[in-house]
Design a protein around this motif. Structure first.
Motif, short mmCIF file in Angstrom:
data_model
loop_
_atom_site.label_atom_id
_atom_site.label_comp_id
_atom_site.label_asym_id
_atom_site.label_seq_id
_atom_site.Cartn_x
_atom_site.Cartn_y
_atom_site.Cartn_z
N GLY A 169 46.61 76.75 17.41
CA GLY A 169 45.55 75.93 17.49
C GLY A 169 45.51 74.86 19.02
N PHE A 170 46.05 75.71 19.64
CA PHE A 170 46.45 74.22 20.61
C PHE A 170 45.86 74.78 22.42
N SER A 171 45.28 74.19 23.27
CA SER A 171 44.76 74.07 24.29
C SER A 171 45.95 73.90 25.53
N VAL A 172 46.69 74.89 26.14
CA VAL A 172 47.14 73.78 26.87
C VAL A 172 46.80 73.57 29.08
N THR A 173 47.18 72.64 28.74
CA THR A 173 46.40 71.86 29.68
C THR A 173 47.33 71.64 31.55
N LEU A 174 48.42 71.82 30.76
CA LEU A 174 49.40 71.22 31.55
C LEU A 174 50.95 72.11 31.56
N ILE A 175 51.58 72.61 32.51
CA ILE A 175 52.49 73.75 32.19
C ILE A 175 53.43 73.52 33.41
N LEU A 176 54.98 73.19 33.46
CA LEU A 176 55.60 72.77 34.76
C LEU A 176 57.15 73.54 34.48
N ASP A 177 56.65 74.86 34.73
CA ASP A 177 58.08 75.45 35.36
C ASP A 177 58.76 76.04 36.27
N HIS A 178 59.40 74.63 36.90
CA HIS A 178 60.11 74.09 38.21
C HIS A 178 60.64 75.02 39.06
N PRO A 179 60.92 76.18 40.34
CA PRO A 179 62.48 76.33 40.36
C PRO A 179 63.22 75.63 40.54
N VAL A 180 64.56 76.35 40.73
CA VAL A 180 66.32 75.45 40.56
C VAL A 180 65.81 74.25 41.34
N SER A 181 65.71 73.30 41.69
CA SER A 181 66.30 72.23 42.67
C SER A 181 68.02 71.84 43.03
N ILE A 182 68.13 71.59 44.19
CA ILE A 182 69.09 70.87 44.25
C ILE A 182 70.08 70.26 43.19
N PRO A 183 68.74 68.48 43.53
CA PRO A 183 69.17 67.55 42.46
C PRO A 183 69.62 67.87 41.72
N GLU A 184 69.08 68.46 41.17
CA GLU A 184 69.54 69.98 39.30
C GLU A 184 70.75 69.76 39.14
N THR A 185 71.50 71.26 40.00
CA THR A 185 71.88 71.61 39.99
C THR A 185 73.32 71.33 40.80
N ARG A 186 73.15 69.58 40.99
CA ARG A 186 74.27 69.09 41.23
C ARG A 186 74.74 68.42 39.67
N ALA A 187 73.12 67.66 38.79
CA ALA A 187 73.05 66.78 38.45
C ALA A 187 74.18 67.80 36.99
N ILE A 188 73.99 69.31 36.92
CA ILE A 188 74.64 70.04 35.70
C ILE A 188 75.60 70.62 35.73
N ILE A 189 76.31 70.82 37.27
CA ILE A 189 77.41 70.91 37.64
C ILE A 189 78.01 69.49 37.02
N SER A 190 78.24 68.19 37.74
CA SER A 190 78.68 66.98 36.97
C SER A 190 79.10 66.83 36.50
N TYR A 191 77.60 67.37 34.82
CA TYR A 191 78.26 67.06 33.85
C TYR A 191 78.88 67.93 32.91
N ARG A 192 78.75 69.46 33.73
CA ARG A 192 79.13 70.23 32.97
C ARG A 192 80.41 70.59 33.42
N VAL A 193 81.42 70.52 34.16
CA VAL A 193 82.32 70.68 35.19
C VAL A 193 83.39 69.67 35.34
N ASN A 194 84.43 69.62 33.90
CA ASN A 194 84.30 68.64 34.19
C ASN A 194 86.02 67.65 34.67
N PHE A 195 85.90 69.17 36.11
CA PHE A 195 87.90 69.13 36.14
C PHE A 195 88.66 67.84 37.14
N LEU A 196 86.69 67.65 38.16
CA LEU A 196 87.72 67.26 38.87
C LEU A 196 86.93 65.22 38.86
N ARG A 197 86.17 65.04 38.05
CA ARG A 197 86.15 64.31 36.94
C ARG A 197 87.71 63.77 36.25
#
Length: 244
Positions: A143-171
């Motif tokens: 019962g919905f009509s999609v007006t916008l959907i954003l499905d971006h390729p992976v980016s360097i800033p997001e990749t860096r943020a995920i690594i920083s959050y997930r990998v705890n060794f350096l911290r």
């Protein structure tokens, strides 16, 4: 900037401590906002910033059963749909809260994201997994009509943020070293009398921080390149849909 309307009534399901609703208020947008979350501690914090009368410590089912409020122009639920054991039933409850021209705005984890093998996008954390195609089909079927959907390729800033959050060794390394320097300083009550020690602590922590940033950035570039070559996507799918 993606809000389909600039005024009206807005319900945020899974509002947590009310960051999104507070941001709407801070920007002066003409919305009457209501928040909903089953976490009583989070709701208590949200009420400090949003006021006591427009945040409820209830599940969606409880909120609808009590028939507290209806006819919202926009209903948002970010990182919520994947936790529902009955996504069809949850979506139908949301649909009943909307007028004929109402909108939903949602975000779900992308099952095609580059970190999928390492990310908890599986039961019991997440009960459903979504791609942009699956999400569009699901919403349009119910019962919905999609007006916008954003499905971006992976980016360097997001990749860096995920690594920083997930990998705890350096911290951990930085924290442990900082603790060691502090203990050394405590052994010498007055650092002014020990300039060599003070300089060692300052230089050592500076080198560790630079090392951490360099490793994160280099790793992010490498993984982002691999992700793009293998057609991996960003971590999240963002979607706006209108009630039919």
């Amino acid at each position: 900037r993606y809000l389909p309307k600039r005024k009206g009534r807005l319900l945020d399901i899974g509002c947590r401590t009310g960051q999104f609703l507070y941001e709407i208020k801070r920007r002066g947008l003409a919305f009457q906002t209501v928040g909903l979350d089953f976490d009583k501690k989070a709701v208590k914090v949200a009420k400090i910033f949003l006021g006591p009368g427009n945040v409820y410590a209830l599940s969606l089912e409880e909120f609808c059963a009590k028939n507290l409020e209806r006819d919202f122009d926009i209903v948002t639920f970010f990182q919520v749909l994947e936790h529902q054991w009955d996504p069809v039933g949850s979506l139908q409850m949301v649909r009943k809260l909307l007028p004929p021209d109402g909108y939903i705005i949602l975000a779900v984890p992308n099952r095609d994201m580059w970190v999928a093998p390492f990310y908890w996008d599986y039961p019991p954390m997440h009960l459903t997994r979504w791609s942009a195609r699956a999400l569009r089909f699901f919403l349009e079927k119910h019962g919905f009509s999609v007006t916008l959907i954003l499905d971006h390729p992976v980016s360097i800033p997001e990749t860096r943020a995920i690594i920083s959050y997930r990998v705890n060794f350096l911290r951990y390394l930085e924290s442990a070293t900082a603790t060691r320097f502090k203990n050394m300083a405590d052994e010498h009550k007055n650092l002014d009398n020990h300039p060599t020690l003070r300089k060692l602590a300052t230089v050592g922590l500076g080198i560790l921080r630079l090392l951490r940033k360099g490793i994160l950035f280099t790793t992010a570039i490498f993984l982002c390149t691999v992700g793009r070559v293998s057609s991996r996507k960003a971590q999240e799918i963002f979607c706006i849909a209108r009630k039919e």
